[in-house]
Design a protein around this motif. Structure first.
Motif, PDB file in Angstrom:
ATOM      1  N   GLY A   1     -34.071  29.427  37.556  1.00  0.00           N
ATOM      2  CA  GLY A   1     -32.655  29.084  37.589  1.00  0.00           C
ATOM      3  C   GLY A   1     -31.809  29.797  36.562  1.00  0.00           C
ATOM      4  N   GLU A   2     -32.409  30.702  35.794  1.00  0.00           N
ATOM      5  CA  GLU A   2     -31.681  31.394  34.731  1.00  0.00           C
ATOM      6  C   GLU A   2     -31.126  32.724  35.242  1.00  0.00           C
ATOM      7  OE1 GLU A   2     -32.434  32.292  30.000  1.00  0.00           O
ATOM      8  OE2 GLU A   2     -34.101  32.642  31.375  1.00  0.00           O
ATOM      9  N   LEU A   3     -29.973  33.119  34.701  1.00  0.00           N
ATOM     10  CA  LEU A   3     -29.401  34.427  34.988  1.00  0.00           C
ATOM     11  C   LEU A   3     -29.547  35.280  33.739  1.00  0.00           C
ATOM     12  CD1 LEU A   3     -25.965  35.111  36.762  1.00  0.00           C
ATOM     13  CD2 LEU A   3     -27.026  36.693  35.154  1.00  0.00           C
TER      14      LEU A   3
ATOM     15  N   LEU B   1     -26.249  27.271  43.617  1.00  0.00           N
ATOM     16  CA  LEU B   1     -27.549  27.577  44.209  1.00  0.00           C
ATOM     17  C   LEU B   1     -28.697  27.558  43.208  1.00  0.00           C
ATOM     18  CD1 LEU B   1     -26.477  30.533  46.555  1.00  0.00           C
ATOM     19  CD2 LEU B   1     -26.739  28.117  47.145  1.00  0.00           C
ATOM     20  N   GLY B   2     -28.418  27.872  41.948  1.00  0.00           N
ATOM     21  CA  GLY B   2     -29.457  27.845  40.928  1.00  0.00           C
ATOM     22  C   GLY B   2     -30.568  28.850  41.130  1.00  0.00           C
ATOM     23  N   LYS B   3     -30.256  30.032  41.622  1.00  0.00           N
ATOM     24  CA  LYS B   3     -31.268  31.075  41.807  1.00  0.00           C
ATOM     25  C   LYS B   3     -31.724  31.630  40.456  1.00  0.00           C
ATOM     26  CE  LYS B   3     -31.056  31.052  46.318  1.00  0.00           C
ATOM     27  NZ  LYS B   3     -32.202  30.569  47.121  1.00  0.00           N
ATOM     28  N   THR B   4     -32.913  32.217  40.450  1.00  0.00           N
ATOM     29  CA  THR B   4     -33.381  32.953  39.286  1.00  0.00           C
ATOM     30  C   THR B   4     -32.913  34.392  39.462  1.00  0.00           C
ATOM     31  OG1 THR B   4     -35.324  31.532  39.120  1.00  0.00           O
ATOM     32  CG2 THR B   4     -35.389  33.625  37.923  1.00  0.00           C
ATOM     33  N   VAL B   5     -32.055  34.872  38.564  1.00  0.00           N
ATOM     34  CA  VAL B   5     -31.369  36.145  38.762  1.00  0.00           C
ATOM     35  C   VAL B   5     -31.636  37.090  37.591  1.00  0.00           C
ATOM     36  CG1 VAL B   5     -29.143  37.272  39.175  1.00  0.00           C
ATOM     37  CG2 VAL B   5     -29.532  34.937  40.010  1.00  0.00           C
ATOM     38  N   VAL B   6     -31.960  38.342  37.930  1.00  0.00           N
ATOM     39  CA  VAL B   6     -31.988  39.417  36.941  1.00  0.00           C
ATOM     40  C   VAL B   6     -30.944  40.433  37.371  1.00  0.00           C
ATOM     41  CG1 VAL B   6     -33.363  41.146  35.731  1.00  0.00           C
ATOM     42  CG2 VAL B   6     -34.449  39.052  36.540  1.00  0.00           C
ATOM     43  N   LEU B   7     -29.972  40.682  36.510  1.00  0.00           N
ATOM     44  CA  LEU B   7     -28.834  41.542  36.835  1.00  0.00           C
ATOM     45  C   LEU B   7     -28.778  42.705  35.850  1.00  0.00           C
ATOM     46  CD1 LEU B   7     -25.275  40.382  37.818  1.00  0.00           C
ATOM     47  CD2 LEU B   7     -25.541  42.087  36.030  1.00  0.00           C
TER      48      LEU B   7
ATOM     49  N   VAL C   1     -22.087  39.710  28.722  1.00  0.00           N
ATOM     50  CA  VAL C   1     -21.873  38.458  27.983  1.00  0.00           C
ATOM     51  C   VAL C   1     -21.148  37.424  28.837  1.00  0.00           C
ATOM     52  CG1 VAL C   1     -21.894  39.619  25.748  1.00  0.00           C
ATOM     53  CG2 VAL C   1     -19.715  39.258  26.905  1.00  0.00           C
ATOM     54  N   LYS C   2     -20.406  37.875  29.836  1.00  0.00           N
ATOM     55  CA  LYS C   2     -19.731  36.934  30.731  1.00  0.00           C
ATOM     56  C   LYS C   2     -20.717  36.304  31.714  1.00  0.00           C
ATOM     57  CE  LYS C   2     -16.087  36.603  34.246  1.00  0.00           C
ATOM     58  NZ  LYS C   2     -14.958  37.301  34.910  1.00  0.00           N
ATOM     59  N   MET C   3     -21.649  37.106  32.226  1.00  0.00           N
ATOM     60  CA  MET C   3     -22.505  36.655  33.317  1.00  0.00           C
ATOM     61  C   MET C   3     -23.794  35.994  32.853  1.00  0.00           C
ATOM     62  SD  MET C   3     -20.851  37.603  36.099  1.00  0.00           S
ATOM     63  CE  MET C   3     -22.073  37.607  37.417  1.00  0.00           C
ATOM     64  N   GLY C   4     -24.354  36.463  31.746  1.00  0.00           N
ATOM     65  CA  GLY C   4     -25.715  36.103  31.418  1.00  0.00           C
ATOM     66  C   GLY C   4     -25.898  34.786  30.689  1.00  0.00           C
ATOM     67  N   ASP C   5     -26.924  34.016  31.088  1.00  0.00           N
ATOM     68  CA  ASP C   5     -27.401  32.917  30.249  1.00  0.00           C
ATOM     69  C   ASP C   5     -28.061  33.508  29.005  1.00  0.00           C
ATOM     70  OD1 ASP C   5     -26.684  30.794  32.051  1.00  0.00           O
ATOM     71  OD2 ASP C   5     -28.390  31.367  33.289  1.00  0.00           O
ATOM     72  N   ARG C   6     -28.829  34.590  29.239  1.00  0.00           N
ATOM     73  CA  ARG C   6     -29.366  35.386  28.145  1.00  0.00           C
ATOM     74  C   ARG C   6     -29.199  36.866  28.495  1.00  0.00           C
ATOM     75  NH1 ARG C   6     -35.317  33.843  26.649  1.00  0.00           N
ATOM     76  NH2 ARG C   6     -35.510  33.505  28.906  1.00  0.00           N
ATOM     77  N   VAL C   7     -29.168  37.693  27.452  1.00  0.00           N
ATOM     78  CA  VAL C   7     -28.920  39.125  27.626  1.00  0.00           C
ATOM     79  C   VAL C   7     -30.021  39.908  26.920  1.00  0.00           C
ATOM     80  CG1 VAL C   7     -27.324  41.038  27.174  1.00  0.00           C
ATOM     81  CG2 VAL C   7     -26.422  38.754  27.749  1.00  0.00           C
TER      82      VAL C   7
ATOM     83  N   THR D   1     -29.125  34.730  23.733  1.00  0.00           N
ATOM     84  CA  THR D   1     -27.908  34.282  24.391  1.00  0.00           C
ATOM     85  C   THR D   1     -26.760  35.216  24.016  1.00  0.00           C
ATOM     86  OG1 THR D   1     -27.206  32.853  22.577  1.00  0.00           O
ATOM     87  CG2 THR D   1     -28.702  31.894  24.227  1.00  0.00           C
ATOM     88  N   PRO D   2     -25.698  35.243  24.825  1.00  0.00           N
ATOM     89  CA  PRO D   2     -24.540  36.064  24.446  1.00  0.00           C
ATOM     90  C   PRO D   2     -24.004  35.721  23.060  1.00  0.00           C
ATOM     91  CG  PRO D   2     -24.345  35.402  26.738  1.00  0.00           C
ATOM     92  CD  PRO D   2     -25.533  34.669  26.181  1.00  0.00           C
ATOM     93  N   ALA D   3     -23.966  34.440  22.730  1.00  0.00           N
ATOM     94  CA  ALA D   3     -23.464  34.037  21.411  1.00  0.00           C
ATOM     95  C   ALA D   3     -24.351  34.580  20.299  1.00  0.00           C
ATOM     96  CB  ALA D   3     -23.362  32.524  21.333  1.00  0.00           C
TER      97      ALA D   3
END
Length: 319
Positions: A28-30, A186-192, A201-207, A221-223
């Motif tokens: 479920g993480e992006l 949807l809660g998909k597991t996403v790698v972008l 930093v806008k899209m990611g739960d982690r980068v 995390t972006p922060a």
């Protein structure tokens, strides 16, 4: 959901595209892979669905080593969105979205219903756009179709390679926001993959920041990335304006709100939700030309935020 353990890719000429990469993506993480051109981020994405075979290491999806399964079967269970979209030009839009369910043996009626639902989900009325051909749609609309087609088989994993890079900046922002809405639903597991740190930093739960030579420079995390760059490369990559970018990824902290009592009506403009970011708070102050912004939890005021409160919160997050 996805785990890369010591994954590397070295080509026959000795070029190291990816260097001993350890990376995990929770269900479920992006997660966003970002970095300069040629740093191995797209290669990493393609190794996950075996469009490129790794030289070393192992890649696990839901506990199974992907190198031990049939690559065609593997790819049918992974959604894949690319910048060039890759729609079939001779097929109408609805048929394009139906492609994967039909490959899975779904009936035409079931595949058509699923495709229509997904077109609605990405903001394209199937009655209006379903019978058009790809060339009759704008770039942004085609990109939405690409996302719908990738979701058609309801894959648990979605891989996206520069998915919004081929459209103009205004459309790109709309597509980003639309996809974030879809991801929440949807809660998909996403790698972008992207080269744009603002998008990351806008899209990611982690980068995950990749350096040249396929080295993972930092993963967080972006922060965390903006407040505490791991090294000089990361600091240079996120740029001199990382302080401003931190506003976009830092939610309002109730501890830094001040009581509503004592604030004159003339000092108070429009109110924002307590779940908003510091960027949204500062934007409201500037838009209304007010020294404070009211903060609400539902219909109830919970306090006001001042520029000093924003500064205190950012300063404390650096500790």
């Amino acid at each position: 959901m996805i785990r890369l353990a010591g994954v590397g890719k070295t080509y026959e000429d000795g070029t190291v595209a990816v260097h001993e990469l350890d990376l995990d993506v929770a269900a479920g993480e992006l997660v966003v892979l970002v970095g300069p051109s040629g740093c191995g981020k797209s290669t990493t994405l393609k190794m996950i669905n075996r469009l490129i075979e790794p030289t070393t290491g192992h890649i696990f999806i839901d506990g199974s080593d992907v190198t031990t399964v049939d690559p065609v079967h593997l790819r049918r269970g992974i959604g894949y969105v690319i910048q060039q979209i890759g729609l079939f030009p001779h097929q109408k839009i609805l048929r394009n979205v139906m492609t994967v369910p039909l490959l899975y043996g779904e009936s035409t009626a079931t595949a058509k219903q699923r495709a229509s639902e997904l077109m609605d989900l990405v903001g394209l009325d199937p009655a209006t756009y379903g019978e058009r051909y790809p060339h009759e749609l704008s770039g942004g609309q085609q990109q939405r179709v690409g996302v719908a087609r990738a979701l058609a088989a309801d894959p648990p994993v979605l891989l996206m390679d520069e998915p919004f890079g081929a459209v103009d900046p205004v459309v790109r922002i709309r597509l980003q926001e639309e996809f974030l809405r879809l991801q929440r639903d949807l809660g998909k597991t996403v790698v972008l993959v992207t080269h744009d740190i603002d998008e990351a930093v806008k899209m990611g739960d982690r980068v995950a920041v990749f350096a040249t030579g396929g080295r993972l420079a930092q993963f967080g995390t972006p922060a965390e990335l903006l407040a505490h760059p791991a090294d000089e490369f990361v600091e240079d990559f996120v740029g001199a304006t990382r302080g401003l970018r931190r506003l976009t990824v830092t939610p309002i902290d109730r501890d830094h709100l001040e009581p509503l009592e004592g604030v004159t009506t003339g000092d108070l403009g429009s109110a924002i939700d307590v779940d908003a970011t510091l960027e949204e708070a500062l934007a409201a102050m500037l838009r209304d030309d007010k020294p404070v912004v009211g903060v609400k939890d539902g219909s109830q005021f919970v306090g006001v935020l001042t520029p000093a409160g924003i500064h205190r919160q950012l300063r404390e997050s650096l500790r």
